[in-house]
Write a protein that holds these residues in place. Structure first.
Motif, PDB file in Angstrom:
ATOM      1  N   ALA A 134       6.684 -22.798  65.820  1.00 39.28           N
ATOM      2  CA  ALA A 134       7.435 -24.135  65.595  1.00 39.28           C
ATOM      3  C   ALA A 134       8.794 -23.693  65.055  1.00 39.28           C
ATOM      4  CB  ALA A 134       6.800 -24.711  64.393  1.00 39.28           C
ATOM      5  N   LEU A 135       9.146 -22.539  64.693  1.00 38.75           N
ATOM      6  CA  LEU A 135      10.387 -22.274  64.181  1.00 38.75           C
ATOM      7  C   LEU A 135      11.377 -21.989  65.531  1.00 38.75           C
ATOM      8  CD1 LEU A 135      10.035 -20.130  60.913  1.00 38.75           C
ATOM      9  CD2 LEU A 135      10.710 -22.283  61.198  1.00 38.75           C
ATOM     10  N   VAL A 145      17.397 -21.493  63.407  1.00 39.36           N
ATOM     11  CA  VAL A 145      17.326 -21.419  61.957  1.00 39.36           C
ATOM     12  C   VAL A 145      17.163 -20.088  61.239  1.00 39.36           C
ATOM     13  CG1 VAL A 145      16.031 -23.796  61.489  1.00 39.36           C
ATOM     14  CG2 VAL A 145      14.774 -21.796  62.173  1.00 39.36           C
ATOM     15  N   GLU A 146      17.489 -19.688  60.387  1.00 39.89           N
ATOM     16  CA  GLU A 146      17.571 -18.574  59.799  1.00 39.89           C
ATOM     17  C   GLU A 146      16.006 -18.204  59.314  1.00 39.89           C
ATOM     18  OE1 GLU A 146      19.708 -15.524  56.478  1.00 39.89           O
ATOM     19  OE2 GLU A 146      19.825 -17.711  56.402  1.00 39.89           O
ATOM     20  N   ILE A 197       0.399 -26.773  46.104  1.00 43.16           N
ATOM     21  CA  ILE A 197       0.692 -25.661  46.889  1.00 43.16           C
ATOM     22  C   ILE A 197       2.272 -25.693  47.212  1.00 43.16           C
ATOM     23  CG2 ILE A 197       0.231 -24.632  49.274  1.00 43.16           C
ATOM     24  CD1 ILE A 197      -2.247 -25.725  49.553  1.00 43.16           C
ATOM     25  N   ALA A 198       2.832 -24.560  47.118  1.00 36.11           N
ATOM     26  CA  ALA A 198       4.174 -24.355  47.198  1.00 36.11           C
ATOM     27  C   ALA A 198       4.588 -24.769  48.810  1.00 36.11           C
ATOM     28  CB  ALA A 198       4.891 -23.268  46.847  1.00 36.11           C
ATOM     29  N   THR A 199       5.522 -25.356  49.146  1.00 34.37           N
ATOM     30  CA  THR A 199       5.845 -25.769  50.540  1.00 34.37           C
ATOM     31  C   THR A 199       6.541 -24.467  51.004  1.00 34.37           C
ATOM     32  OG1 THR A 199       8.373 -26.570  50.267  1.00 34.37           O
ATOM     33  CG2 THR A 199       6.332 -28.156  49.929  1.00 34.37           C
ATOM     34  N   SER A 200       6.575 -24.453  52.574  1.00 34.59           N
ATOM     35  CA  SER A 200       7.390 -23.448  53.128  1.00 34.59           C
ATOM     36  C   SER A 200       8.894 -23.748  52.879  1.00 34.59           C
ATOM     37  CB  SER A 200       7.116 -23.118  54.697  1.00 34.59           C
ATOM     38  OG  SER A 200       7.807 -24.366  55.325  1.00 34.59           O
ATOM     39  N   SER A 201      10.105 -23.077  53.292  1.00 36.18           N
ATOM     40  CA  SER A 201      11.220 -23.487  53.337  1.00 36.18           C
ATOM     41  C   SER A 201      11.575 -24.265  54.123  1.00 36.18           C
ATOM     42  CB  SER A 201      11.966 -22.053  53.019  1.00 36.18           C
ATOM     43  OG  SER A 201      11.994 -21.490  54.346  1.00 36.18           O
ATOM     44  N   TYR A 202      10.813 -24.947  54.953  1.00 37.37           N
ATOM     45  CA  TYR A 202      11.297 -25.852  56.030  1.00 37.37           C
ATOM     46  C   TYR A 202      10.832 -27.379  55.971  1.00 37.37           C
ATOM     47  CZ  TYR A 202      12.524 -21.394  58.043  1.00 37.37           C
ATOM     48  OH  TYR A 202      13.116 -20.064  58.497  1.00 37.37           O
ATOM     49  N   MET A 219      11.885 -27.992  63.098  1.00 35.57           N
ATOM     50  CA  MET A 219      11.836 -27.401  61.665  1.00 35.57           C
ATOM     51  C   MET A 219      13.445 -27.386  61.038  1.00 35.57           C
ATOM     52  SD  MET A 219       8.663 -27.460  61.053  1.00 35.57           S
ATOM     53  CE  MET A 219       8.150 -26.349  59.687  1.00 35.57           C
ATOM     54  N   VAL A 220      13.588 -27.925  60.240  1.00 38.15           N
ATOM     55  CA  VAL A 220      14.909 -27.601  59.603  1.00 38.15           C
ATOM     56  C   VAL A 220      14.864 -27.234  58.012  1.00 38.15           C
ATOM     57  CG1 VAL A 220      16.000 -29.451  60.929  1.00 38.15           C
ATOM     58  CG2 VAL A 220      15.043 -29.983  58.538  1.00 38.15           C
ATOM     59  N   LYS A 221      15.813 -26.516  57.536  1.00 36.17           N
ATOM     60  CA  LYS A 221      15.678 -25.756  56.301  1.00 36.17           C
ATOM     61  C   LYS A 221      15.699 -27.010  55.355  1.00 36.17           C
ATOM     62  CE  LYS A 221      16.010 -21.354  56.039  1.00 36.17           C
ATOM     63  NZ  LYS A 221      14.983 -20.372  55.236  1.00 36.17           N
ATOM     64  N   ARG A 222      14.793 -26.881  54.379  1.00 35.76           N
ATOM     65  CA  ARG A 222      14.757 -27.661  53.071  1.00 35.76           C
ATOM     66  C   ARG A 222      15.901 -27.565  52.189  1.00 35.76           C
ATOM     67  NH1 ARG A 222       9.814 -30.296  51.271  1.00 35.76           N
ATOM     68  NH2 ARG A 222       8.634 -29.834  52.896  1.00 35.76           N
TER      69      ARG A 222
END
Ligand code: SF4
Ligand code: SF4
Length: 355
Positions: free
Chosen positions: A146-147, A154-155, A266-271, A327-330
């Motif tokens: 997906a990334l 996206v980094e 649950i912690a999200t991903s950074s996206y 996907m974009v950075k959160r």
């Protein structure tokens, strides 16, 4: 006080906790035999050598070894060699007493009763206990496919890539998912539960899991994504302890979000996922079939994402037939603690502040 009640009190310590209940006492009676439980009372969550345990309990090393090995082989205790001698420790409820005995397997009647008891105990006490962990125990790892699919570059930081984290492990173990064995709420793949290094070696040695290669582990991740499972691992930057592939209906951690209203269980991903209205043709696949936390709804034939609900798994992106998702950075992302020890310390500090 009865030995089982004393054991429950010992296990009910931060960071994870094991609140007192009739169900949990019955679980302990299934996991520790009557002639073993007294010896288990001489253990802690830190590894203790066989000789020290036997001396404290006032029994011979042979007797202690026989009972400790029986408990470790059943997944009721942790065992590890320290300076050439076996050492043992109590296991917390997660990861440990819930998962390991189920991974090992047991006779049908006992397994059925254990599943009923864990379900009742989780609903009454453990869901709230797990949700009280700040930061959360687990974090979502985004689909790497997906990334790669978005138009925006996206980094990706190394700790955000499950494949990279797995690549650092010396040992990888594969087991059946204990949550789906116990939950039986879906027919998603079972052989998807990955552990690493120390945990992996213990599970392999005690025949609760089998050793696999990095290549095989990466294949498991691809298959899990195809099946709509969310990658969620220990919420720390270095050295993964485990990597689960979770469904929203059986996993005790995913259910915090999907059934118990603990949005930060649950912690999200950074996206997070983002839609492109120009491209979206309103097929509804993302909302109806892929999003495990119901973060997408269809409004006037366009996908609308609730960004607060989105956990950043990327499962919607990989199956959109029109490339309308990326996907974009959160913006508000907090990186995870450095390692499991720091994670546990932060959870303990937070719990103390709440008291
Ligand atoms: S899967 Fe893609 S095209 Fe279909 S509704 Fe979702 S965003 Fe739109
Ligand atoms: S919208 Fe749903 S499927 Fe898509 S990334 Fe967010 S949580 Fe995952």
């Amino acid at each position: 006080m009865h030995h089982y009640e004393r054991l429950q009190k010992k296990l009910d310590q931060p960071p994870v906790g094991a609140p007192e209940s009739e169900e949990f006492l019955e679980i302990l009676k299934l996991l520790f035999l009557e002639d073993e439980v007294e010896l288990a009372l001489h253990l802690d969550f830190q590894l203790k050598k066989l000789g020290d345990i036997a001396a404290q309990a006032g029994v011979s090393a042979e007797e202690a070894l026989e009972k400790l090995e029986a408990m470790a082989n059943r997944g009721s205790l942790l065992a590890k060699k320290v300076e050439g001698e076996y050492a043992y420790a109590l296991l917390p409820n997660y990861p440990g007493l819930f998962e390991y005995p189920v991974m090992k397997g047991m006779d049908e009647a006992k397994g059925k009763r254990l599943a009923e008891l864990w379900h009742a105990y989780y609903m009454k006490y453990m869901a709230a206990e797990l949700a009280a962990a700040k930061p959360p125990w687990l974090r979502v790892f985004p689909s790497e496919q997906a990334l790669e699919e978005g138009e925006e570059e996206v980094e990706i930081l190394p700790y955000e890539k499950a494949s990279e984290m797995m690549g650092k492990a010396q040992s990888i173990a594969l087991a059946k998912c204990p949550f789906r064995i116990v939950g039986q709420n879906c027919e998603k793949p079972l052989q998807v539960c990955l552990s690493f290094d120390g945990a992996a070696r213990f599970l392999i040695e005690r025949e609760m899991a089998r050793e696999i290669s990095l290549q095989q582990a990466n294949k498991i991740l691809d298959e899990a994504e195809d099946a709509g499972l969310v990658h969620a691992g220990s919420n720390n930057m270095q050295n993964l302890l485990f990597l689960c592939n979770c469904c929203p209906c059986c996993c005790h951690f995913m259910k915090l979000l999907t059934e118990h209203g603990y949005d930060q269980g649950i912690a999200t991903s950074s996206y997070r996922a983002q839609t492109d209205d120009e491209k979206c043709t309103g097929c509804g696949i993302c909302a109806e079939e892929r999003c495990p936390v119901k973060a997408i709804e269809m409004v006037s034939d366009k996908a609308r994402i609730d960004h607060k609900r989105c956990i950043g798994c990327g499962l919607c992106v990989t199956t959109c037939p029109d490339d309308a998702l990326q996907m974009v950075k959160r913006e508000d992302y907090q990186p995870p603690p450095a390692n499991v020890k720091v994670l546990a310390e932060e959870v303990v500090t937070h719990k103390k502040l709440k008291q």
